[in-house]
Structure formats: structure tokens, C-alpha cells
Design a protein around this motif. Structure first.
Motif, mmCIF file in Angstrom:
data_model
loop_
_atom_site.group_PDB
_atom_site.id
_atom_site.type_symbol
_atom_site.label_atom_id
_atom_site.label_comp_id
_atom_site.label_asym_id
_atom_site.label_seq_id
_atom_site.Cartn_x
_atom_site.Cartn_y
_atom_site.Cartn_z
ATOM 1 N N TYR A 1 0.817 -1.208 0.000
ATOM 2 C CA TYR A 1 0.000 0.000 0.000
ATOM 3 C C TYR A 1 0.853 1.262 0.000
ATOM 4 C CZ TYR A 1 -3.193 3.552 1.941
ATOM 5 O OH TYR A 1 -3.931 4.685 2.164
ATOM 6 N N ASN A 2 0.561 2.131 -0.963
ATOM 7 C CA ASN A 2 1.193 3.441 -1.048
ATOM 8 C C ASN A 2 0.116 4.482 -0.741
ATOM 9 O OD1 ASN A 2 1.882 6.050 -2.350
ATOM 10 N ND2 ASN A 2 3.718 4.973 -3.029
ATOM 11 N N ARG A 3 0.266 5.122 0.401
ATOM 12 C CA ARG A 3 -0.795 6.020 0.866
ATOM 13 C C ARG A 3 -1.054 7.174 -0.107
ATOM 14 N NH1 ARG A 3 -1.617 8.283 7.012
ATOM 15 N NH2 ARG A 3 -3.492 9.510 6.604
ATOM 16 N N GLU A 4 -0.009 7.702 -0.721
ATOM 17 C CA GLU A 4 -0.180 8.831 -1.636
ATOM 18 C C GLU A 4 -0.955 8.413 -2.880
ATOM 19 O OE1 GLU A 4 3.446 10.790 -2.584
ATOM 20 O OE2 GLU A 4 3.856 11.386 -0.507
ATOM 21 N N GLU A 5 -0.588 7.266 -3.455
ATOM 22 C CA GLU A 5 -1.304 6.778 -4.641
ATOM 23 C C GLU A 5 -2.754 6.477 -4.307
ATOM 24 O OE1 GLU A 5 2.331 4.648 -7.161
ATOM 25 O OE2 GLU A 5 0.888 3.414 -6.052
ATOM 26 N N GLY A 6 -2.977 5.795 -3.183
ATOM 27 C CA GLY A 6 -4.346 5.459 -2.790
ATOM 28 C C GLY A 6 -5.172 6.697 -2.525
ATOM 29 N N GLY A 7 -4.573 7.668 -1.849
ATOM 30 C CA GLY A 7 -5.296 8.892 -1.537
ATOM 31 C C GLY A 7 -5.686 9.662 -2.780
ATOM 32 N N ALA A 8 -4.818 9.649 -3.795
ATOM 33 C CA ALA A 8 -5.112 10.378 -5.034
ATOM 34 C C ALA A 8 -6.317 9.797 -5.754
ATOM 35 C CB ALA A 8 -3.894 10.352 -5.948
ATOM 36 N N ALA A 9 -6.546 8.490 -5.576
ATOM 37 C CA ALA A 9 -7.681 7.828 -6.231
ATOM 38 C C ALA A 9 -8.849 7.621 -5.273
ATOM 39 C CB ALA A 9 -7.237 6.476 -6.794
ATOM 40 N N GLY A 10 -8.759 8.205 -4.076
ATOM 41 C CA GLY A 10 -9.709 7.906 -3.006
ATOM 42 C C GLY A 10 -11.169 8.037 -3.357
ATOM 43 N N SER A 11 -11.537 9.105 -4.053
ATOM 44 C CA SER A 11 -12.953 9.325 -4.359
ATOM 45 C C SER A 11 -13.502 8.322 -5.369
ATOM 46 C CB SER A 11 -13.148 10.743 -4.906
ATOM 47 O OG SER A 11 -12.448 10.912 -6.121
ATOM 48 N N GLN A 12 -12.610 7.612 -6.053
ATOM 49 C CA GLN A 12 -13.034 6.622 -7.046
ATOM 50 C C GLN A 12 -13.252 5.255 -6.435
ATOM 51 O OE1 GLN A 12 -9.476 8.209 -9.438
ATOM 52 N NE2 GLN A 12 -10.616 7.046 -10.970
ATOM 53 N N LEU A 13 -12.927 5.094 -5.153
ATOM 54 C CA LEU A 13 -12.892 3.775 -4.521
ATOM 55 C C LEU A 13 -13.995 3.606 -3.478
ATOM 56 C CD1 LEU A 13 -9.045 3.824 -3.959
ATOM 57 C CD2 LEU A 13 -10.217 2.200 -5.473
ATOM 58 N N TYR A 14 -14.535 2.386 -3.417
ATOM 59 C CA TYR A 14 -15.543 2.042 -2.414
ATOM 60 C C TYR A 14 -15.272 0.611 -1.966
ATOM 61 C CZ TYR A 14 -20.291 1.484 -0.408
ATOM 62 O OH TYR A 14 -21.370 1.277 0.430
ATOM 63 N N PHE A 15 -15.226 0.404 -0.647
ATOM 64 C CA PHE A 15 -14.866 -0.895 -0.093
ATOM 65 C C PHE A 15 -16.053 -1.505 0.647
ATOM 66 C CE2 PHE A 15 -11.091 1.632 -0.552
ATOM 67 C CZ PHE A 15 -10.136 0.755 -1.026
ATOM 68 N N LEU A 16 -16.313 -2.781 0.397
ATOM 69 C CA LEU A 16 -17.351 -3.522 1.108
ATOM 70 C C LEU A 16 -16.669 -4.602 1.939
ATOM 71 C CD1 LEU A 16 -20.008 -3.862 -1.750
ATOM 72 C CD2 LEU A 16 -19.932 -2.180 0.098
ATOM 73 N N VAL A 17 -16.929 -4.579 3.246
ATOM 74 C CA VAL A 17 -16.253 -5.457 4.198
ATOM 75 C C VAL A 17 -17.281 -6.354 4.874
ATOM 76 C CG1 VAL A 17 -14.735 -5.535 6.217
ATOM 77 C CG2 VAL A 17 -14.565 -3.615 4.611
ATOM 78 N N ALA A 18 -16.984 -7.651 4.965
ATOM 79 C CA ALA A 18 -17.892 -8.597 5.613
ATOM 80 C C ALA A 18 -17.808 -8.474 7.132
ATOM 81 C CB ALA A 18 -17.565 -10.024 5.182
ATOM 82 N N GLU A 19 -18.947 -8.631 7.780
ATOM 83 C CA GLU A 19 -18.999 -8.533 9.249
ATOM 84 C C GLU A 19 -18.348 -9.739 9.930
ATOM 85 O OE1 GLU A 19 -22.522 -7.427 12.338
ATOM 86 O OE2 GLU A 19 -22.850 -9.210 11.117
#
Length: 293
Positions: A227-245
């Protein structure tokens, strides 16, 4: 040449089972063998070609036929779905001599698939390792992606720790991989409230066959980028995560990254690792809602 299956008999059994599941798909589809630098990549397309393109990626020990069988009917109402069999996975893709660690470039491979269909930008969704692939491609090529949904996966900080944790969840059944023990592993990974394998016993049978037949080392060719925080942050608004309970206590590090990075995510109740199988209607709603929202 990398061997995807443990032997020829195992390969034949998987491909026959693959076809039986594909015959259950509730929508019309086409199969494609796309030539890439790293081998022939098998894709299944469904939906009208004039709809927005959605690339779908499955997990490490899965394939496209089984991964999307319960989701494709609804998703193909809204998208031209392109379900990709990962090179090295137990599907119909066929690696060549360039599919070796050090030479294989996962991002370049995905580039070539998108270019084959002649798209400038696409939507992405993936489950487990497929979620990592979708996330990583978006993080380093956000200009080629509209939006991405990551289910039960995404950014990776410690690949070795992740692998060990997965193996421990399969212990002790994985030590004696009989059909019944493999089914027990699948149930351990699922929510205790899920009836997915009672409702669809063929689903469990196919997944158990994959676990028994697949040469997991074929997936080691895929280098996991941390994980590269800068790269991930730049694309942040394009991403959505679904996590199982289910077993969410094992996701503490992942949830911390999502919170610290202010990523959009949602925890889905009464689901386990097979999140899109266990609650297909809910997951379809989340995918369509975010991608087209």
C-alpha cells in the motif's frame, strides 16, 4: 511454463465443472480468449455492448464462472460485464513463457485487456485478491478508471502476514484435504447465518474442487505491491470498499487504513468472505449504486 493445475486429470475435472456452472448463467454470454504478452486471457462478457464497461476480477482460488454466477444477471442490466479469468488461476486462461515472476506485470496485463476491448476508461470490481487487483490498478492508473468497488480486499500492507492468517483460518482441515474438510473450510469462511451452500450445493462442490486441484504456486507470479498512501489517496474518491462482518476482528489493520485514509466503505452484516455469494442482491445494489451514482 507455469502449471496452473496439479495434473491433467484435475484440469479436466475443473474445466468440465466450469462449463456446467457457465451453463447455469441466467444471461446470454460470450467467451473470449484475448492474446496478451503473458498468454491467452479468458473473459466472459454479458450485457449490451453499448452499456458502461465493467471489468470483474475473482479471488486467488476462484474463476469467473463461479465468482459471478449469482451476480451477473443484475449487473448485466447496467453494465457490459467483462469477467476476467486471472492468469495463474483455476479458470480457462492459459499462461505462456512470459508469465514468470520478474517478467509478469499485472498492471500491464490489465492494460492489454482494456485495450483489446478498445476502452479509454472502465469501471472495476473485484473480490478478495480480485479486490486487490482492482484497487492497485485504480491507484496507479486512475485516469483509466471511472470508479472501483473492492469487496473483501483492497490495499495490502503485509502480504506474508495475510497469507499466514488465511492458512490459519483453514487449519486443521487443510492438513487432510478431503472433500468434506474442504467444505468445512468454506463454511468457516462464511457467515454462520449464511445458507449459501445449502441453497447451492454445487457452488460448494466446485469451490472444493478448485481448492483440491489448483496449483496455488501459479499465483505467486503475481507480485503484490504494498500500500502506497499517496497513490491510494489520489484515487480515493473513485474507490468504495465492502467489508464482511464475519471475523471482522481480523480486519482491524485494514479498517484502520480505510479510516485514516478517509476511504468510503461499508460493513455488510451477516456476510463472510464469500460476500457477493452470501448476499448477492445487497451486493449488486451496492455495486450499481456506487459505480453509477
Amino acid at each position: 511454463m507455469v502449471k496452473v493445475y496439479k495434473n491433467k486429470r484435475a484440469e479436466q475435472q475443473v474445466l468440465q465443472s466450469y462449463q456446467r456452472i457457465l451453463d447455469m448463467w441466467p444471461v446470454d454470454f460470450q467467451e473470449h480468449h484475448i492474446p496478451t504478452k503473458y498468454g491467452l486471457t479468458h473473459c466472459i462478457t454479458s450485457g449490451r455492448p453499448d452499456l458502461p464497461p465493467l471489468l470483474l476480477f475473482h479471488g486467488v482460488g476462484d474463476n469467473s464462472a463461479v465468482m459471478w454466477v449469482l451476480n451477473v444477471e443484475e449487473l448485466s442490466r447496467h453494465f457490459y460485464c467483462i469477467a476476467v479469468d486471472t492468469l495463474g488461476g483455476p479458470g480457462k486462461s492459459i499462461p505462456n513463457e512470459h508469465f514468470v515472476r520478474g517478467s509478469f506485470d499485472q498492471v500491464d496485463w490489465i492494460h492489454q485487456i482494456i485495450d483489446h476491448f478498445q476502452y479509454e476508461r472502465v469501471y472495476l470490481a473485484g473480490v478478495s485478491n480480485g479486490a486487490y487487483m482492482a484497487y492497485n490498478y485504480t491507484a496507479v492508473n486512475s485516469h483509466r478508471v471511472h470508479r472501483t468497488v473492492c469487496l473483501e480486499g483492497g490495499m495490502v500492507t503485509n502480504p506474508f502476514k495475510t497469507m499466514v492468517r488465511t492458512l490459519l483460518m483453514m487449519f486443521p482441515e487443510i492438513c487432510i484435504p478431503t472433500h468434506q474438510n474442504l467444505i468445512r473450510i468454506l463454511k468457516k469462511l462464511s457467515s454462520p447465518n449464511s445458507e449459501i451452500f445449502t441453497q447451492y450445493p454445487w457452488l460448494a462442490d466446485h469451490l472444493a474442487l478448485l481448492m483440491k486441484s489448483h496449483n496455488q504456486q501459479a499465483m505467486f507470479v503475481h507480485k503484490v505491491e504494498k500500500y502506497n498512501r499517496e497513490e491510494g489517496g489520489a484515487a480515493g474518491s473513485q474507490l468504495y470498499f465492502l467489508v464482511a462482518e464475519h471475523r471482522i476482528d481480523l480486519q482491524r489493520d485494514f479498517l484502520r487504513i480505510l479510516d485514516e485514509g478517509k476511504y468510503q466503505y461499508k460493513v455488510i452484516p451477516d456476510t463472510g468472505h464469500g460476500i457477493n455469494h452470501e448476499q448477492p442482491e445487497r451486493i449488486n445494489e451496492e455495486i450499481v449504486g456506487f459505480l453509477l451514482g
